[in-house]
Design a protein around this motif. Sequence first.
Motif, PDB file in Angstrom:
ATOM      1  N   THR A 308       6.234  34.840  21.808  1.00  0.00           N
ATOM      2  CA  THR A 308       4.872  35.258  21.482  1.00  0.00           C
ATOM      3  C   THR A 308       4.768  36.155  20.264  1.00  0.00           C
ATOM      4  N   ASP A 309       5.828  36.852  19.922  1.00  0.00           N
ATOM      5  CA  ASP A 309       5.786  37.760  18.774  1.00  0.00           C
ATOM      6  C   ASP A 309       5.795  36.948  17.478  1.00  0.00           C
ATOM      7  N   PRO A 310       4.797  37.119  16.598  1.00  0.00           N
ATOM      8  CA  PRO A 310       4.737  36.341  15.340  1.00  0.00           C
ATOM      9  C   PRO A 310       5.965  36.527  14.456  1.00  0.00           C
ATOM     10  N   ARG A 311       6.651  37.662  14.618  1.00  0.00           N
ATOM     11  CA  ARG A 311       7.813  37.914  13.767  1.00  0.00           C
ATOM     12  C   ARG A 311       8.897  36.855  13.958  1.00  0.00           C
ATOM     13  N   TYR A 312       8.971  36.274  15.146  1.00  0.00           N
ATOM     14  CA  TYR A 312      10.047  35.333  15.445  1.00  0.00           C
ATOM     15  C   TYR A 312       9.629  33.872  15.288  1.00  0.00           C
ATOM     16  N   ARG A 313       8.381  33.611  14.912  1.00  0.00           N
ATOM     17  CA  ARG A 313       7.871  32.238  14.922  1.00  0.00           C
ATOM     18  C   ARG A 313       8.638  31.333  13.946  1.00  0.00           C
ATOM     19  N   GLN A 314       8.747  31.747  12.691  1.00  0.00           N
ATOM     20  CA  GLN A 314       9.385  30.879  11.703  1.00  0.00           C
ATOM     21  C   GLN A 314      10.871  30.655  12.000  1.00  0.00           C
ATOM     22  N   SER A 315      11.566  31.723  12.368  1.00  0.00           N
ATOM     23  CA  SER A 315      12.991  31.569  12.671  1.00  0.00           C
ATOM     24  C   SER A 315      13.181  30.719  13.916  1.00  0.00           C
ATOM     25  N   ARG A 316      12.270  30.859  14.893  1.00  0.00           N
ATOM     26  CA  ARG A 316      12.393  30.070  16.130  1.00  0.00           C
ATOM     27  C   ARG A 316      12.220  28.571  15.854  1.00  0.00           C
ATOM     28  N   TRP A 317      11.218  28.216  15.021  1.00  0.00           N
ATOM     29  CA  TRP A 317      11.015  26.812  14.683  1.00  0.00           C
ATOM     30  C   TRP A 317      12.205  26.253  13.903  1.00  0.00           C
ATOM     31  N   ALA A 318      12.766  27.062  13.019  1.00  0.00           N
ATOM     32  CA  ALA A 318      13.926  26.618  12.244  1.00  0.00           C
ATOM     33  C   ALA A 318      15.129  26.382  13.154  1.00  0.00           C
ATOM     34  N   VAL A 319      15.359  27.324  14.073  1.00  0.00           N
ATOM     35  CA  VAL A 319      16.458  27.173  15.032  1.00  0.00           C
ATOM     36  C   VAL A 319      16.264  25.916  15.871  1.00  0.00           C
ATOM     37  N   THR A 320      15.022  25.690  16.347  1.00  0.00           N
ATOM     38  CA  THR A 320      14.729  24.503  17.155  1.00  0.00           C
ATOM     39  C   THR A 320      15.059  23.230  16.383  1.00  0.00           C
ATOM     40  N   ALA A 321      14.550  23.137  15.158  1.00  0.00           N
ATOM     41  CA  ALA A 321      14.736  21.920  14.365  1.00  0.00           C
ATOM     42  C   ALA A 321      16.208  21.650  14.085  1.00  0.00           C
ATOM     43  N   ILE A 322      16.953  22.681  13.713  1.00  0.00           N
ATOM     44  CA  ILE A 322      18.352  22.484  13.323  1.00  0.00           C
ATOM     45  C   ILE A 322      19.219  22.128  14.526  1.00  0.00           C
ATOM     46  N   LEU A 323      19.032  22.833  15.645  1.00  0.00           N
ATOM     47  CA  LEU A 323      19.895  22.599  16.803  1.00  0.00           C
ATOM     48  C   LEU A 323      19.583  21.283  17.507  1.00  0.00           C
ATOM     49  N   VAL A 324      18.312  20.881  17.542  1.00  0.00           N
ATOM     50  CA  VAL A 324      17.962  19.585  18.113  1.00  0.00           C
ATOM     51  C   VAL A 324      18.450  18.454  17.209  1.00  0.00           C
ATOM     52  N   SER A 325      18.272  18.626  15.917  1.00  0.00           N
ATOM     53  CA  SER A 325      18.627  17.564  14.976  1.00  0.00           C
ATOM     54  C   SER A 325      20.130  17.326  14.912  1.00  0.00           C
ATOM     55  N   GLN A 326      20.923  18.337  15.177  1.00  0.00           N
ATOM     56  CA  GLN A 326      22.367  18.114  15.188  1.00  0.00           C
ATOM     57  C   GLN A 326      22.726  16.972  16.143  1.00  0.00           C
ATOM     58  N   GLN A 327      21.992  16.874  17.261  1.00  0.00           N
ATOM     59  CA  GLN A 327      22.267  15.823  18.233  1.00  0.00           C
ATOM     60  C   GLN A 327      21.471  14.548  17.962  1.00  0.00           C
ATOM     61  N   PHE A 328      20.208  14.686  17.548  1.00  0.00           N
ATOM     62  CA  PHE A 328      19.370  13.504  17.351  1.00  0.00           C
ATOM     63  C   PHE A 328      19.785  12.692  16.124  1.00  0.00           C
ATOM     64  N   CYS A 329      20.677  13.244  15.306  1.00  0.00           N
ATOM     65  CA  CYS A 329      21.259  12.419  14.248  1.00  0.00           C
ATOM     66  C   CYS A 329      22.357  11.511  14.800  1.00  0.00           C
ATOM     67  N   GLY A 330      22.671  11.650  16.121  1.00  0.00           N
ATOM     68  CA  GLY A 330      23.450  10.648  16.841  1.00  0.00           C
ATOM     69  C   GLY A 330      24.928  10.864  17.015  1.00  0.00           C
ATOM     70  N   ILE A 331      25.451  12.052  16.684  1.00  0.00           N
ATOM     71  CA  ILE A 331      26.900  12.219  16.680  1.00  0.00           C
ATOM     72  C   ILE A 331      27.531  11.956  18.045  1.00  0.00           C
ATOM     73  N   ASN A 332      26.848  12.322  19.124  1.00  0.00           N
ATOM     74  CA  ASN A 332      27.471  12.157  20.440  1.00  0.00           C
ATOM     75  C   ASN A 332      27.433  10.732  20.951  1.00  0.00           C
ATOM     76  N   SER A 333      26.769   9.832  20.242  1.00  0.00           N
ATOM     77  CA  SER A 333      26.928   8.415  20.564  1.00  0.00           C
ATOM     78  C   SER A 333      28.372   7.982  20.309  1.00  0.00           C
ATOM     79  N   ILE A 334      29.029   8.657  19.350  1.00  0.00           N
ATOM     80  CA  ILE A 334      30.435   8.374  19.048  1.00  0.00           C
ATOM     81  C   ILE A 334      31.357   9.225  19.908  1.00  0.00           C
TER      82      ILE A 334
END
Length: 506
Positions: A308-334
Amino acid sequence: MPETDALMKSKPQVTASLAFATLVACFGSIQYGYHMAELNAPGQVLSCSKYEAPWPEMPYDETWLGRHAFKQCIELSEQQLGLATSIFSIGGLAGSLYAGRLADRYGRKRYSFVNCVTGILGSLIIFSANTYGQLILGRFVVGMCCGSSIVVTPLYINEMSPKELRGSLGSMNQVCINLGILLTQLLSLELADSYRWRWLLLVGALLALVNLLLLFRIEESPLWLASQGNLEGAESVLRELRGGDSRRSREEVEEWLTARGASRNGISYAASMDGAPLNARAASQQSSLRSSEEMSTAAKISLARYFTDPRYRQSRWAVTAILVSQQFCGINSIIFYGVKVVSGQLPQYAIVVNFAISIVNVIVTFGASFLVDHWGRKPLLITSAAAMSVATAFVSGGIVANNAGVLVTFTVIYVAVFAIGLGPIPFLVISELSPPEAGGIAQSYGTTCNWVATFAVGYGFPLLNAWLQGYVFLIFSAYAAGFAAYVWLKIPETKGKQEEELRWRQ
């Protein structure tokens, strides 16, 4: 004065103590990689869908395992094997949810002891499993252990390392994950058959035991000690990690306190401890204790405040995108299903090919660790994701065209370009993108996002692969291209910068 200036400007070195502490911290990552890939090669013999006897002249019932009532295999459907593989991610999610808070409360080292015991227990359950339910339980428990490890290990390394070396040393986390995967594939060359697959799963318990014993040889995180008010202890640990450099150790403690908004009441810790009279030193220590208490309180932000704190909004979205994308780019299919993917083209050599891929993965990841601090996080992420997009398109083409050469070549390239960016960087940048007081909870949150995405790929890939065949890799290709564009447009460079220095794009 010239000598002092030279000392202050000298580049930090990787001392023997720092290297050993990093290695011990990374043992949790070795366990993570090992358990993540442990069902890849033996999955078919474990599930009774394939029979391969290393000693045809000896019935299984006459082996040690057979005489002690361990079943030769556990009859599983394709969907059940997929769940047994991916339930590891649900355990990892559970472990990552509480790891940051408990590590902040009890310390990185003390919590790691408990985590190793959890890893031993989970591996023993998998080793002795005779039913589907027991296999699921064991995979869930080792997942909890690995989910906790992947939160605590980057925190521990970041808090021990000089900021100039955090990229390189932090990358050792991913190097050791890949070492764990490589170890699984190496042992699979000998043990992934209908008689010995259980011994392959028991090795996980041995890794956790070795980790437990090595933890007695290292000290607690100096930053955690400082957050508990033990500034002398923090400085003592740092002095050992920095090769006896007292001035650098004091300056690092001062920098931590300043970064966390700790009030010094006008007294410099580094100066007051450098030849100051006893009364000034005592005053500085009292002030340090008060500021450390403030630091500890600030570090304990709630999950609700993080969202809820606005101070963490941008960093939180960046963390979400990077950590989710590490997997959605498909590495664990291999990582999860590489043997099955390759066996469609090269059934006799699938395990050997996956072993070779794992070797490439380790070598490239280790080499890339020296680039993280040289080239920066953002360029490597963009390069890695863009190259993965191209490679997965060719992997898809190799499968569809039934061309083993194209499939194997671009699978190796795919894993290699993952290793230079999307492999080591995501867990490293969580703390760099987040305000200092949110480091622990951001690490847990980011890892949670990663585990959810891991489960989605681990469970969903077999279903999509059965439906789309080789075309499933085009989904990964499109996603990787979109992620590369997102990083270029939205993510700031974090190399050598404090959180307040980051330039966010709206």
